[in-house]
Enzyme design. Sequence first.
Site, short mmCIF file in Angstrom:
data_model
loop_
_atom_site.label_atom_id
_atom_site.label_comp_id
_atom_site.label_asym_id
_atom_site.label_seq_id
_atom_site.Cartn_x
_atom_site.Cartn_y
_atom_site.Cartn_z
N CYS A 1 -6.14 6.39 -14.44
CA CYS A 1 -5.76 4.98 -14.29
C CYS A 1 -5.54 4.33 -15.65
CB CYS A 1 -6.83 4.25 -13.49
SG CYS A 1 -8.46 4.38 -14.23
N GLU B 1 -11.14 -1.00 -7.80
CA GLU B 1 -10.68 -0.48 -9.11
C GLU B 1 -9.35 0.20 -8.82
OE1 GLU B 1 -12.02 -0.96 -11.98
OE2 GLU B 1 -14.04 -1.65 -11.50
P1 NAD Z 1 -5.02 5.99 -2.53
O1 NAD Z 1 -5.09 4.52 -2.50
O2 NAD Z 1 -3.87 6.66 -1.88
O3 NAD Z 1 -6.32 6.64 -1.88
C1 NAD Z 1 -7.62 6.34 -2.35
C2 NAD Z 1 -8.63 6.62 -1.26
O4 NAD Z 1 -8.45 5.68 -0.21
C3 NAD Z 1 -8.53 8.00 -0.62
O5 NAD Z 1 -9.83 8.51 -0.45
C4 NAD Z 1 -7.88 7.70 0.73
O6 NAD Z 1 -8.17 8.63 1.75
C5 NAD Z 1 -8.50 6.35 1.05
N1 NAD Z 1 -7.79 5.53 2.05
C6 NAD Z 1 -6.48 5.58 2.42
N2 NAD Z 1 -6.23 4.62 3.34
C7 NAD Z 1 -7.38 3.96 3.56
C8 NAD Z 1 -7.76 2.86 4.38
N3 NAD Z 1 -6.89 2.23 5.17
N4 NAD Z 1 -9.04 2.42 4.32
C9 NAD Z 1 -9.95 3.02 3.50
N5 NAD Z 1 -9.65 4.06 2.71
C10 NAD Z 1 -8.38 4.52 2.72
O7 NAD Z 1 -5.12 6.40 -4.07
P2 NAD Z 1 -4.96 7.85 -4.71
O8 NAD Z 1 -3.51 8.22 -4.68
O9 NAD Z 1 -5.97 8.76 -4.12
O10 NAD Z 1 -5.41 7.57 -6.22
C11 NAD Z 1 -4.55 7.21 -7.24
C12 NAD Z 1 -4.70 5.74 -7.54
O11 NAD Z 1 -6.04 5.47 -7.92
C13 NAD Z 1 -3.86 5.29 -8.71
O12 NAD Z 1 -3.25 4.06 -8.41
C14 NAD Z 1 -4.88 5.10 -9.82
O13 NAD Z 1 -4.49 4.18 -10.82
C15 NAD Z 1 -6.05 4.62 -9.07
N6 NAD Z 1 -7.26 4.82 -9.85
C16 NAD Z 1 -7.91 3.72 -10.35
C17 NAD Z 1 -9.02 3.88 -11.15
C18 NAD Z 1 -9.75 2.69 -11.72
O14 NAD Z 1 -10.90 2.83 -12.14
N7 NAD Z 1 -9.14 1.53 -11.78
C19 NAD Z 1 -9.51 5.16 -11.42
C20 NAD Z 1 -8.80 6.24 -10.90
C21 NAD Z 1 -7.70 6.06 -10.11
#
Ligand code: NAD
Length: 472
Positions: free
Chosen positions: A262, A228
């Site tokens: 999001c 997501e």
């Molecule tokens: P991010 O991708 O930077 O981080 C998300 C998570 O992934 C964190 O817990 C992070 O520690 C982890 N992570 C980082 N590198 C990783 C790896 N190599 N392997 C596994 N996990 C890893 O995102 P963010 O900045 O925390 O969140 C914002 C983003 O989330 C925005 O793009 C937003 O649109 C999206 N979002 C989507 C939804 C949806 O339902 N579609 C909902 C909320 C937020």
Amino acid sequence: MVALPIRNPRTGAIEGTFAGADATLVRERANQLRQAQPAFAGLAMGDRAALLLLWAEALRKRHAALLAALCADTGRHRVEELEIQAAIGGIERWARSGTTPEPQSGRSRALPSVRYVCERVPYALTGVISPWNFPLLLSLIDAVPALLAGSAVLIKPSEVTPRFVEPLRASIRDVPALAAVLDVMPGDGNTGAAVVDVADIVCFTGSVATGRKVARAAAERLVPVFLELGGKDPLIVLPDSDLERTTDAALRASVQATGQACQSIERVYVHDSQHDAFVDLLVAKAQALALNTPDIRQGHLGPIIFDRQAEVIAAQLADAIARGACVRTGGQVETHEGGRWLRPTVLTDVTHQMTIMREETFGPIIPVMRYRSVDEAVALANDSEFGLSAAVIGPDLDLALAVASRIDVGAVSINDAGLTSLVHDAEKQSFKHSGLGGSRMGPAGLDRFFRKKAILIQEGPALSMAMLAESP
Ligand code: NAD
């Protein structure tokens, strides 16, 4: 264990550190959860639902500690009250969502002597990786149906918002039968990667860039992954719209939670005949909103939680202004007491050459663009790598529905905007780069956590090699 900083988004101050779990710890905990999972999966679904309801009660009892931690993590108060309410409501909805469906069964059409019955086998261990914008809700949104299905769950929340983990873990400990199969391990991307390395199914919510890494790692292990990801949701305002209603919806859906959602509306297309009046009204309403600084209990908009996001927002604004966008209100990332804030910002004279119309902003910015025909509005809405959701507002419901069916996204709100954050019954998938995999909403949200296993019962003679002989 690695020490990671705890930052206060209202002051920018680093207020301490927390221990991020390393790969060894993740593996050890995953093994413990796996060992407890078969007994948990052996319970009737109703018994697992009862445990979930106990957990909801435990969360309610720890409301004060959770709220304090989430307010400190995100720098906002009202949104956090609503987030806790939504998270607990989500647990209760799943727990009361009904009984296990009758297993699929029947007789083979190709081989009528064979009857079959299908079992549903939960994945042993679900890995959940969540972002910082709704730390609690998005840690639980996939974990709860996974538990209901009988899977053990390991949650890795965002390192940007780590304080809520302690009260969350305490609430899990309050229900020992659940604590045996559910844990939350804080940490950064390395911890997340370690979770992907041990899970049998991965539910990831976050950015497109990290989503790609998670998908690659899961593909290497041949485990299913549900992504997501980000969005750039458009709102199309059809001709002759009620501008009071439309500006209310556009403003709320764009700036709620400071645009850090999001499904935020990040692009608005208004018919030429109403563009100027729409903008005037929107600007007036935007200017009536206030930042929640210095008092967290006043105003409407919290700080930009993640400092690096403030840089992204400022860069997109600078790019838009350099390319000719007009700032009608807001437009400056402000620093107050060390935290970063942005007032609701309305931009006009925007084009699809600007990053503000192409890349996810995750801030309270409403770029408004005029269109002259409905076909042009649809083409503009579809001119995006994202396909999360969209909104259409207009007086003619048939036209609004026809437009909705032409927008290449997984959900469309009609005569409002951003409804997917509150309506979880309807199945929806994320189109294009906004995600991958089955719906987390509706009944499919539970179905994702089962593998289907067919039991085939031969009631006639066993098939023999005679059927394969070349001559009778
Ligand atoms: P991010 O991708 O930077 O981080 C998300 C998570 O992934 C964190 O817990 C992070 O520690 C982890 N992570 C980082 N590198 C990783 C790896 N190599 N392997 C596994 N996990 C890893 O995102 P963010 O900045 O925390 O969140 C914002 C983003 O989330 C925005 O793009 C937003 O649109 C999206 N979002 C989507 C939804 C949806 O339902 N579609 C909902 C909320 C937020």
